[in-house]
Structure formats: structure tokens, C-alpha cells
Scaffold this active site. Sequence first.
Site, PDB file in Angstrom:
ATOM      1  N   GLU A  23      17.406  -3.005 -19.028  1.00  0.00           N
ATOM      2  CA  GLU A  23      16.423  -2.440 -18.104  1.00  0.00           C
ATOM      3  C   GLU A  23      16.632  -2.883 -16.659  1.00  0.00           C
ATOM      4  O   GLU A  23      15.795  -2.613 -15.806  1.00  0.00           O
ATOM      5  CB  GLU A  23      15.009  -2.805 -18.569  1.00  0.00           C
ATOM      6  CG  GLU A  23      14.679  -2.245 -19.961  1.00  0.00           C
ATOM      7  CD  GLU A  23      13.233  -2.475 -20.399  1.00  0.00           C
ATOM      8  OE1 GLU A  23      12.492  -3.172 -19.664  1.00  0.00           O
ATOM      9  OE2 GLU A  23      12.856  -1.966 -21.469  1.00  0.00           O
ATOM     10  N   GLY A  43       2.588 -10.560 -22.010  1.00  0.00           N
ATOM     11  CA  GLY A  43       2.061 -11.108 -23.253  1.00  0.00           C
ATOM     12  C   GLY A  43       0.646 -10.709 -23.590  1.00  0.00           C
ATOM     13  O   GLY A  43       0.065 -11.234 -24.537  1.00  0.00           O
ATOM     14  N   ASP A  77      -4.843   0.240 -22.995  1.00  0.00           N
ATOM     15  CA  ASP A  77      -3.565  -0.318 -22.532  1.00  0.00           C
ATOM     16  C   ASP A  77      -3.060   0.453 -21.313  1.00  0.00           C
ATOM     17  O   ASP A  77      -1.868   0.678 -21.163  1.00  0.00           O
ATOM     18  CB  ASP A  77      -2.513  -0.306 -23.651  1.00  0.00           C
ATOM     19  CG  ASP A  77      -1.230  -1.039 -23.272  1.00  0.00           C
ATOM     20  OD1 ASP A  77      -1.269  -1.855 -22.347  1.00  0.00           O
ATOM     21  OD2 ASP A  77      -0.176  -0.766 -23.884  1.00  0.00           O
ATOM     22  N   TRP A  87       7.291   1.474 -17.178  1.00  0.00           N
ATOM     23  CA  TRP A  87       7.887   0.618 -16.149  1.00  0.00           C
ATOM     24  C   TRP A  87       9.034   1.295 -15.403  1.00  0.00           C
ATOM     25  O   TRP A  87       9.416   0.837 -14.319  1.00  0.00           O
ATOM     26  CB  TRP A  87       8.418  -0.677 -16.778  1.00  0.00           C
ATOM     27  CG  TRP A  87       9.509  -0.436 -17.777  1.00  0.00           C
ATOM     28  CD1 TRP A  87       9.351  -0.287 -19.113  1.00  0.00           C
ATOM     29  CD2 TRP A  87      10.904  -0.248 -17.508  1.00  0.00           C
ATOM     30  NE1 TRP A  87      10.567  -0.030 -19.708  1.00  0.00           N
ATOM     31  CE2 TRP A  87      11.539  -0.005 -18.745  1.00  0.00           C
ATOM     32  CE3 TRP A  87      11.680  -0.267 -16.352  1.00  0.00           C
ATOM     33  CZ2 TRP A  87      12.910   0.224 -18.854  1.00  0.00           C
ATOM     34  CZ3 TRP A  87      13.050  -0.040 -16.450  1.00  0.00           C
ATOM     35  CH2 TRP A  87      13.656   0.194 -17.688  1.00  0.00           C
TER      36      TRP A  87
END
EC number: 1.1.2.-
Length: 728
Positions: free
Chosen positions: A113, A225, A349, A438
Site C-alpha cells: 500500500e 486498532g 465504521d 484509504w
Amino acid sequence: MDSLTGLHTRSRLGALALSALLGLTAGCTQEPSDPPSESSVTGTPASSVAEPPQAAVDGARIRAADTEPQNWMSHGRTYDEQRFSPLDGITADNVRSLGLDWYFDLPDERGIEATPIVVDGVMYVTGAWSKVFALDAASGKLLWSYDPEVPPSWAVNTCCDVVNRGVAVWKGRVYFGTIDGRLVALEASDGSRVWEVQTTPRDRPYSITGAPRIVKGKVMIGNGGAELGVRGFVSAYSADGGELLWRFYTVPGDPAQPLENPALEQALPTWKGGEWWKIGGGGTVWDSMAYDPELDLLYIGVGNGSPWNRAIRSPGGGDNLYLSSIVALRPDTGEYVWHYQTTPGESWDYTATQHMILANIELDGETRKVIMQAPKNGFFYVLDRATGKLLSAEPYTQVTWASGVDLATGRPVENPEARYENGTAAVVYPHPLGGHNWHPMSYNPEAGLVYIPAQEIPLLYSSETDFTYRKLGWNTGVETDKAGMPDDAEMRDQLMALVKGHISAWDPVAGKERWRIQHANIWNGGMLSTAGNLLFQGNAEAEFVAYRADSGEELWSMDAQTGIAAAPMTYAVNGEQYVAVAAGWGGAFALTAGDAATRSKGAVSHPRVLVFKLGGSAVLPQAEVADSKTVAPREFAYDADKVAEGYSLYMDYCYVCHGDRAVSGSSVPDLRYMSAETREQFLPIVLGGLRHEKGMVGFLEILDEDDAMAIFNYLEKRAEDVAEGRDQ
């Protein structure tokens, strides 16, 4: 042995070995392998280095990046993170002659990534397991490599593969974060370690996957996390010696303890009831940052709640600041200046950690200094970056949780039915993977467009009953076993048809999409645009593609032999322009999505740095054809009454690494094809960590033998499905 009793008996014969392993914890991954380097000793320079690279970068040089477009000196090229290059040697008119010039094989077949950094002819790039490589940017020759030796065991504390998004360089040093929470500084000349510091508590499941940013001699680093249960913060360390200079916590801790910063005084009343601090509360700063030198403001993107389900962490409701927010801080002190919350009371989320871009654009006849973001929740936001005032917010993908955003209040107009925490399950767009994850966007000031690697995917959200914190595993408060794909093939095909991605060419002034390039699947790569009227992207179908930036017309493509999620970049050496991308399939979607991920051509890992130039003539080696998988002969007769229980436990503890329906979409073992030896050793492996050296965690702290056997019964049912042709 041909019975359940026999398998139990075999495990008990190894009881001493198992009990000796009880203290072992390991990740659901393969052990990191050694890099294929000329210098395999950690931090030792390769003997072939003739002229040590220096990476003599500072703030003045980054601010003046447009005067030396041959370099890509920070994560988004410039502090404003636009990912637009002024280089125009490769154009829409000549890109058809683009060819591969060189490639560098990365050692670990896991998700890639990173955006490479190039300074004065040297490329710095990271691979899986937080390994760093310095390469000659013109030839691909390895100069040095550094392995931080992350324990395989730590991968159990990651949500989304052992990935890393890159390094930062500053005054002759290279800085990067590690999966186990360290910040490391290396000499750019030879890769030797200067210092390292543990940035996160070791007794909580923190990780670092994001690239650091360096502002005014301070290295900014966040962490991840929240799915597992942590409290978010961002820290600033001295680039010289690694001393902690300040830390900004994004959510309040135990209300009985003093608040760590004044900004938490306005946050605490927005958390109502519950004991969120025992799980952590979330709010991790796991990816995006940007910096405005004129305003002297550092912008951080804040993540989701821990757990996701607000009714568990904050049963009295509330906005839960600063979850899902863009927050502006003073980089010298970490002082809070302003915030804008994209998803008040977040429960899906819906992080705001996605790429943030700074630009000056014309709105209503006035030039405005703005910050732009397309977070997971599906709306594209334009804010005044001096004040945080909302200027526009429009959906860039399918959205059902809210009908819009009220510009007067800045708050979303929620669909009450999306609040599954109230006890009624709800199918909601976007999915936790987001309308945009992302993968970096790009802003092309010449075209006036932001290119968004967008995606469309729903999820059935339902509140977990009798939630209890799991020391190992995810703690979302959402019923995972109700969110997976069905076994019925026809229904599964219908659902997978809903899972698709696209490039959205977004006009931030008009607040609407100008054109779209449709993809067959999600998890397509980040974006790069250039002054040559070009837009580059890799995708899940193993293609690296060049489009016309003003219209989206496809001009050129190349078979990369692996899915590409990372964003490309471009640089020049001796007047020759190159385009580079770090390729390699992996990450959250590849690990968890099972059938939905494996349907893509790119769902195979060949991790490499690929570098192109006009007239390039290099050829990739022929891709190895994967051996066809066969189900090993099985003597164990599974108990049909245990399958449902086993599925529920599998989805709680196993699927985030081994995939939905036990279909592995990455290099992690596909458990439908367990060998006879693995079946023989199943209980010592699952409960005791017998294969800890290969990265398999032992779960005896939270699962007993009956639980493990229920999972085994489910996996045997899945193996039978494959063997009898019911599920290929």
C-alpha cells in the site's frame, strides 16, 4: 482415526506441548521472509553503494516542491497532498509508448500500500511487515534494505493485513512506523538505525500502517486498532532524537481521571453513559494528515468508534467527539484549533481518516482556502480550512444512512432506519469498507477535478446481543455472522453484483460528478494526475491504466500480474520522466471478503515496485500458475448440528484473516483445503499456537476445546462443499 473422539484423543496426546505454548500469541499470517537483497543483514549497507543517498529534505524544500518536480519528497508530493505532478514529459499524446523500464520484487506476498518517495535519484519504499528498501530510481538497483523484525505474533493485533503506506524523509534520515507500533529513524545513506521509539502501549492491540508526516522538525505519527479495542491519539516526536514532544488524544479516557488536553472538555459531554474507556473508545488516527504552512495548521483525520456500535460504547447517545472528524491542530504544541465531525454518533465504521486535500478554489466568486475529503460515509466535503466551516457536502457514491447534509447546521439528515443499534437490522450503504477507503485521491488543478477511487457496497448491520469484550478478535458490537455472504450460489451472485467500484471525477466547485469510470469490483488503487493531462490508476483486475485526465478516456494499460491498491507517483532522473507504483494484492478487502475478493483477476500476490518510462522495454517474468487446490482425503465425519455454532465462532475469530465463508482472498491459508497434517494438529494449532513461527495465534485464552471443534466441524462442512462440487 475416523471420528470426533479420535481427533480429541490426538490433541490430548500432545497436551504437554500445547500447554507449553499457552503463552504464545501470534498473528493470522505467514512469517515474514528475508528480503531478496544484496545486503540481507538488518540495517547494513549493501557493498554496491557507490554514492550514499542523503535525502536532504526540509520544510522549505517541500514548500517549494513545484520548483523541483523531478522529486516526490513527501507522501502526497506536497504538504497539500494533492498528488498532482507538474511533470509533462509523458502526455496524453505519447503515453501509448509507455513501457516497463524496471521492476523490483518485494519479499513478502502480502498487501502492498506504499507510495514511494524519490529524492535526488533515490527511491525509498516500504513493503509488507514494515520493511524498508532504498533503490536507485533510474535502474532499480537495491542500495540497502532494513527489516525492523516485527514479531509475526503481532499480526493478530491488526485489522487489515501487515501493510505499510510508506516513509517520510527529513535532513538525511528516513522515518517509518512499524506494525507493532514503533517509530524508527534510519540514516538515508546506508539504512543504519539512528533511533527507534515505542509509540503505543504494548498491552493493547495497537498497530501502525500509515506513513509519518514531518512538519517543522516534528515527526507526526498515528496508529490503528479501533476494531479490536484501543483509544486513539496522534503523537509528535523530535526528528533529531525521537523525544516525545506532544500527544493529542482524540477521545476522552476514564472520566474519573484528569483530561489530557483542554479539547477533551468539550468532547466528554458528548459521550453519554457506558464505560467506553475500558474498551478504548476508538478514534484512531491511522492514515491521512495534511499541513498548511501559511495557516500553520496540521489536519488529522479521526477514525471510528470502538466498538462501532454506539449503543454499547455510549448508550445514552451523543455525538462522541472527536470520532469521524477532521481536526485542526497547531503542529508545535498539538493545541486544538477546530474540528468538523462528518458522522456524529458514528455507528457504522465511517472513519474520517481518508485522504484530505488542501486547495484554493473559486466558490461563489470568491477564492477560498479549502480542505476536501471523501470519507467512508459517502459524502464529499469541502470545508474552509482556516475555520472548519462547511461549504458543501454531496454524495459521491450510493448512500442510504442519510439523505443529505444540512449546510446550516453541518449535520447529516439521518435515515432513522439506519440506526440498527435500536434493535432492528438494517441494510445500509456504504459498507464499513466505505464509499472510499484509504486509497489516495488526486486533485488536478488544471482540470479542476478530484479523482476519487470510489466503491459501492452494502452491509446488513445488526446489533450484537450480550456483547462482551474479546481480548483476541474484533470488538465491533455488530453481528458478524449475519453480515457474511450466503452459501446459496444464486443469492451470492446477486449480492456480489452489488459490489462494484468506480473512479469519480468530482467537481468540488459544482459539487457533482463530471464523469465516471466503472470497475467490476472494489479495492481499486489510488490516483495520480499530471500536467501531461494524464490520470493513472491500478485496479483489482491486475491492470495499471492511464486515462485522459480531462475526459476519462482510456489510453494505455499494462498487465501487472497482481491487484494494485497503492497510488502511483511520478519523478524524473536526468530529465527522463518515470511513473512508479508499488503493486501487490492484500489489505482488508482481500483478507475478509472471500468470494467477493477472489472473483477479481488481480486476487493473487506478486508484490513488486513497477517503474515505467517512454520506450521502456522490460518484461515481467511469466507469472507462475498456482497449483490447483484439492481437498485432502478426510476421515472425520462432521457433526451437522455443530456447523451453525462453528460458523458463528469462525466469523467472530477467524474470518478477518481467513475470509468470509473460509474463502481466502490472499496468501493466508484457505482453510477449506487443510492438509491431513493440519487436520491432525488442528486443536494444538488453534488453541495452543503450535504454528506460532508461521504466525498463527493460539486462542486458548478465549476458546475452549468444544469451541475449536465447532469451528473444525464448520470447516469440514466447507471442505465437503468444495469436494462435492457445491462450492468452487
